[in-house]
Design a protein around this motif. Structure first.
Motif, PDB file in Angstrom:
ATOM      1  N   PRO A 139      54.050  48.884  40.744  1.00 51.04           N
ATOM      2  CA  PRO A 139      52.635  49.233  40.648  1.00 51.04           C
ATOM      3  C   PRO A 139      52.407  50.466  39.789  1.00 51.04           C
ATOM      4  CG  PRO A 139      53.486  49.709  42.855  1.00 51.04           C
ATOM      5  CD  PRO A 139      54.566  48.961  42.114  1.00 51.04           C
ATOM      6  N   GLY A 140      51.269  50.494  39.127  1.00 52.55           N
ATOM      7  CA  GLY A 140      50.900  51.664  38.326  1.00 52.55           C
ATOM      8  C   GLY A 140      50.184  51.319  37.031  1.00 52.55           C
ATOM      9  N   PHE A 141      50.587  50.237  36.410  1.00 57.42           N
ATOM     10  CA  PHE A 141      50.035  49.927  35.091  1.00 57.42           C
ATOM     11  C   PHE A 141      49.859  48.419  34.907  1.00 57.42           C
ATOM     12  CE2 PHE A 141      52.364  53.871  34.894  1.00 57.42           C
ATOM     13  CZ  PHE A 141      51.432  54.715  34.303  1.00 57.42           C
ATOM     14  N   VAL A 173      50.103  37.502  44.551  1.00 55.64           N
ATOM     15  CA  VAL A 173      51.029  38.095  43.590  1.00 55.64           C
ATOM     16  C   VAL A 173      50.205  38.895  42.590  1.00 55.64           C
ATOM     17  CG1 VAL A 173      53.023  36.553  43.777  1.00 55.64           C
ATOM     18  CG2 VAL A 173      51.064  35.875  42.369  1.00 55.64           C
ATOM     19  N   ASP A 174      50.761  40.005  42.142  1.00 56.45           N
ATOM     20  CA  ASP A 174      50.030  40.933  41.278  1.00 56.45           C
ATOM     21  C   ASP A 174      51.008  41.543  40.283  1.00 56.45           C
ATOM     22  OD1 ASP A 174      48.385  42.864  40.170  1.00 56.45           O
ATOM     23  OD2 ASP A 174      48.075  43.987  42.036  1.00 56.45           O
ATOM     24  N   GLY A 175      50.753  41.275  39.008  1.00 54.25           N
ATOM     25  CA  GLY A 175      51.565  41.855  37.948  1.00 54.25           C
ATOM     26  C   GLY A 175      52.137  40.780  37.044  1.00 54.25           C
ATOM     27  N   ALA A 195      45.083  38.791  38.033  1.00 60.60           N
ATOM     28  CA  ALA A 195      45.390  38.747  36.598  1.00 60.60           C
ATOM     29  C   ALA A 195      44.531  39.786  35.897  1.00 60.60           C
ATOM     30  CB  ALA A 195      45.122  37.362  36.027  1.00 60.60           C
ATOM     31  N   GLY A 196      45.191  40.733  35.253  1.00 67.99           N
ATOM     32  CA  GLY A 196      44.491  41.802  34.560  1.00 67.99           C
ATOM     33  C   GLY A 196      44.451  41.571  33.071  1.00 67.99           C
ATOM     34  N   SER A 197      45.559  41.879  32.405  1.00 72.03           N
ATOM     35  CA  SER A 197      45.547  41.778  30.948  1.00 72.03           C
ATOM     36  C   SER A 197      45.364  40.341  30.475  1.00 72.03           C
ATOM     37  CB  SER A 197      46.803  42.410  30.358  1.00 72.03           C
ATOM     38  OG  SER A 197      47.947  41.943  31.010  1.00 72.03           O
ATOM     39  N   ALA A 198      45.871  39.370  31.225  1.00 71.67           N
ATOM     40  CA  ALA A 198      45.694  37.971  30.796  1.00 71.67           C
ATOM     41  C   ALA A 198      44.210  37.650  30.654  1.00 71.67           C
ATOM     42  CB  ALA A 198      46.354  37.008  31.784  1.00 71.67           C
TER      43      ALA A 198
END
Ligand code: DX5
Ligand code: ZN
Length: 219
Positions: A139-141, A173-175, A195-198
């Motif tokens: 976790p962090g970024f 799930v995360d990341g 989903a962040g950057s995706a």
């Protein structure tokens, strides 16, 4: 059941209402990453800003607390539009009590584990959590690579929860979740996907969410 939770960590922080609006029609929850620069080496939102975002979000919010000494802080995030609050096992002094307090506040109680924390450390907490978050990056970024090595942990959790009568627990799930990885995580037993950057680095965030949903279920 497949739930997609876009993370705004890689969205434009200066235009969050607009960024959230892009995904509001197609996503299940907004995933809010709260970081304190203590539990993780990054800072995102303080409590006041977090509550503002939760209030203006057109989607119910899945709050992911990456903050130290979280026990006394978790229920501060329980406002009308909060759907669930996830705390890190590694940041809790008393995880059972903290998860209980989250439920008492009327929210779904999530328990997150970092890559180095085994499922065995938290399996006995299953009566107290509604969702287990298996981190698939440190976790962090945002924008890190998916750790496929976490898939045995997801499978182990899914099997154990099923066998012990906790089949209704969500596994998130995360990341590093993307079109290329979501099917692997779904097959291992995850049902809830951050989903962040995706999403936010794609041309069309809403279309990406639909594509992720389809890719998870694809044969
Ligand atoms: C990482 C955060 C994630 C992050 C995911 O610590 O918890 O929610 O936003 O970002 P991607 O999808 O880019 O890995
Ligand atoms: Zn997160």
């Amino acid at each position: 059941m497949i739930r997609i939770c876009p993370s705004i960590l890689n969205a434009n922080f200066d235009a969050l209402p607009e960024e959230i609006a892009k995904v509001a029609e197609v996503a299940d929850f907004l995933h809010l990453d709260v970081m304190d620069d203590v539990f993780v080496p990054n800072f995102t939102f303080d409590l006041a800003r977090s509550l503002e975002i939760i209030e203006f979000s057109q989607l119910p919010v899945d709050v992911h607390l990456m903050i130290a000494e979280v026990d006394a802080k978790a229920t501060n995030y329980a406002i009308d539009n909060t759907a669930g609050i996830t705390v890190h096992y590694e940041a809790c002094a008393d995880p059972i009590e903290t998860l209980k307090q989250i439920r008492i506040s009327g929210k779904r109680a999530g328990l997150a584990i970092k890559p180095n924390t085994p499922f065995d450390a938290v399996s006995e907490l299953a009566p107290y959590f509604d969702m287990l978050l298996v981190m698939t990056v440190e976790p962090g970024f945002g924008g890190q690579s998916f750790m496929e090595s976490m898939m045995p942990k997801v499978s182990q959790a899914r099997t154990w929860l099923h066998q012990k009568g906790y089949s209704d627990r969500w596994i998130q799930v995360d990341g590093g979740i993307s079109i290329a990885t979501i099917r692997t995580a779904y097959s291992a037993g995850a049902d809830t996907f951050v989903a962040g950057s995706a999403v936010y680095r794609s041309e069309d965030p809403a279309a990406m969410i639909s594509a992720l949903r389809e890719a998870a279920a694809a044969n």
